[in-house]
Design a protein around this motif. Structure first.
Motif, mmCIF file in Angstrom:
data_model
loop_
_atom_site.group_PDB
_atom_site.id
_atom_site.type_symbol
_atom_site.label_atom_id
_atom_site.label_comp_id
_atom_site.label_asym_id
_atom_site.label_seq_id
_atom_site.Cartn_x
_atom_site.Cartn_y
_atom_site.Cartn_z
ATOM 1 N N TRP A 10 54.518 31.426 43.324
ATOM 2 C CA TRP A 10 54.810 31.064 44.892
ATOM 3 C C TRP A 10 55.574 32.180 45.542
ATOM 4 O O TRP A 10 55.586 32.466 46.501
ATOM 5 N N ALA A 11 56.210 32.976 44.463
ATOM 6 C CA ALA A 11 57.035 34.372 45.150
ATOM 7 C C ALA A 11 55.895 35.445 45.034
ATOM 8 O O ALA A 11 56.138 36.115 45.831
ATOM 9 N N GLU A 12 55.180 35.477 44.436
ATOM 10 C CA GLU A 12 53.880 36.505 44.354
ATOM 11 C C GLU A 12 52.667 36.085 44.356
ATOM 12 O O GLU A 12 51.785 36.284 43.678
ATOM 13 N N PRO A 13 52.266 35.380 45.661
ATOM 14 C CA PRO A 13 50.918 34.816 45.576
ATOM 15 C C PRO A 13 49.753 35.927 45.464
ATOM 16 O O PRO A 13 48.903 35.513 44.909
ATOM 17 N N VAL A 14 50.036 37.014 46.255
ATOM 18 C CA VAL A 14 48.695 37.913 46.273
ATOM 19 C C VAL A 14 48.727 38.433 44.788
ATOM 20 O O VAL A 14 47.485 38.644 44.499
ATOM 21 N N ALA A 15 49.804 38.919 44.188
ATOM 22 C CA ALA A 15 49.694 39.474 42.844
ATOM 23 C C ALA A 15 49.142 38.569 41.849
ATOM 24 O O ALA A 15 48.218 38.828 40.932
ATOM 25 N N THR A 16 49.384 37.141 41.944
ATOM 26 C CA THR A 16 48.747 36.189 41.133
ATOM 27 C C THR A 16 47.288 36.214 41.247
ATOM 28 O O THR A 16 46.765 36.180 40.521
ATOM 29 N N GLY A 17 46.967 36.347 42.579
ATOM 30 C CA GLY A 17 45.317 36.287 43.038
ATOM 31 C C GLY A 17 44.678 37.484 42.189
ATOM 32 O O GLY A 17 43.706 37.348 41.821
ATOM 33 N N LEU A 18 45.346 38.587 42.495
ATOM 34 C CA LEU A 18 44.816 39.924 41.700
ATOM 35 C C LEU A 18 44.451 39.705 40.352
ATOM 36 O O LEU A 18 43.607 39.964 39.621
ATOM 37 N N VAL A 19 45.807 39.184 39.647
ATOM 38 C CA VAL A 19 45.816 39.375 38.069
ATOM 39 C C VAL A 19 45.046 38.095 37.627
ATOM 40 O O VAL A 19 44.185 38.449 36.600
#
Length: 320
Positions: A88-97
């Motif tokens: 929730w704090a890092e949604p873009v990074a989560t999507g990438l990784v």
């Protein structure tokens, strides 16, 4: 003997998987980030016999190059942002990784398979979070994909990409893993927070455990059992999706009660405080899996009960 490549080899699942495969005589290669190199203190995965490669999973060229260099028979893609709360704090990074990086692995495996004329077998570590707040319970492989968290959405993308590459002829498996724990679970996870705090309170070194939703229910299993399921799925004749779960859900409050009881504390409620800040914006209320396909086709079944899992974690924390 198989040649195996594991992303996220220094994590809970990657470490247990590497140890199982090394014990079986397989040649194990693992992907680690520089900051995640295992430390030789004996507390984490025993990876001395594994070949470790330093790279970032989001560096597509580096990952593809490694897969071509290693030329593995099997790939287990376990790396990713494993915390739902952090997503929730890092949604873009989560999507990438946790999402897009899986496509890199699948594409590299497919290209390698085409060049050498035999399939590289790939296992993608999916998650029960892809089901969101399911309308059916328990959930099997046919449950609708409807994630409600950034983590679940990223894992859903990777899950769908497994189907895409399976359609191209790749031996690709999606292992839909329900919650699974061990003493190696990082302290950022609520289960380890519970067991560590219970141990601290038992030793008189803490006086309070602060949690969010005590009513959330999860299907908790033993991490080494779940990596064994992934190996069985990778080596099955036909690739497929597999729910890996115990079939029994427990509430967070039940986990707390079991942990405190193991630590020798009976009245756990007086030590627990609920803080709304720890409640996720959207959270699946009840998750429980139906692992009938894994049981019937792979001969897999859990080996540790819920009380035994909690006891193993608490005992480790009491001894540290």
């Amino acid at each position: 003997m198989a040649k195996v490549f594991i992303t996220g080899v220094s994590g809970q699942d990657g470490g247990y998987l590497a140890e199982q495969l090394l014990a079986a005589g397989d040649e194990v290669h693992g992907l680690v980030r520089e900051q995640d190199r295992p430390t030789p203190d004996g507390s984490g995965p025993q990876l001395d016999a594994a070949h470790l490669h330093v790279a970032d999973l989001t560096d597509g060229a580096a990952v593809t190059g490694l897969i071509n260099e290693i030329d593995p028979d099997e790939i287990y893609n376990l790396a990713g942002m494993s915390s739902v709360a952090r997503s929730w704090a890092e949604p873009v990074a989560t999507g990438l990784v946790s999402g897009l990086a899986a496509a890199t692995v699948l594409q590299a495996a497919w290209e390698l398979s085409e060049r050498r004329g035999r399939s590289v077998r790939v296992v993608q570590a999916a998650s029960a979070e892809i089901f969101g707040n399911p309308a059916v319970s328990p959930q099997d492989e046919s449950a609708p994909i409807a994630p409600v968290t950034p983590y679940g959405a990223a894992k859903a993308y990777a899950h769908h990409m497994v189907h895409v590459y399976r359609g191209r002829g790749l031996h690709a498996v999606s292992a839909i893993l329900y919650n699974h724990e061990s003493p190696r679970r990082p302290a950022t996870f609520v289960t380890r927070k519970i067991t560590r705090t219970a141990a601290l309170i038992a030793r008189g070194e803490a006086d309070e455990l602060v949690l969010g939703n005590l009513d959330a229910r999860r299907d908790w299993g033993w991490a080494p059992d779940y990596v064994d399921a992934m190996v069985r799925a990778a080596r099955a004749e036909t690739p497929d999706d597999y729910v890996v779960a115990t079939g029994v859900s427990r509430s967070v409050s039940e986990f707390v009660a079991a942990a405190f009881d193991r630590a020798g504390i009976q009245d756990w409620a007086k030590y627990v405080r609920v803080d709304p800040a720890f409640v996720r914006p959207v959270d699946a209320v009840d998750m429980v899996g139906d692992a009938s396909r894994a049981r019937n086709r792979l001969g897999w079944s859990p080996t540790k009960s819920f009380p035994e899992i909690v006891a193993a974690m608490v005992d480790t924390d009491l001894s540290n």
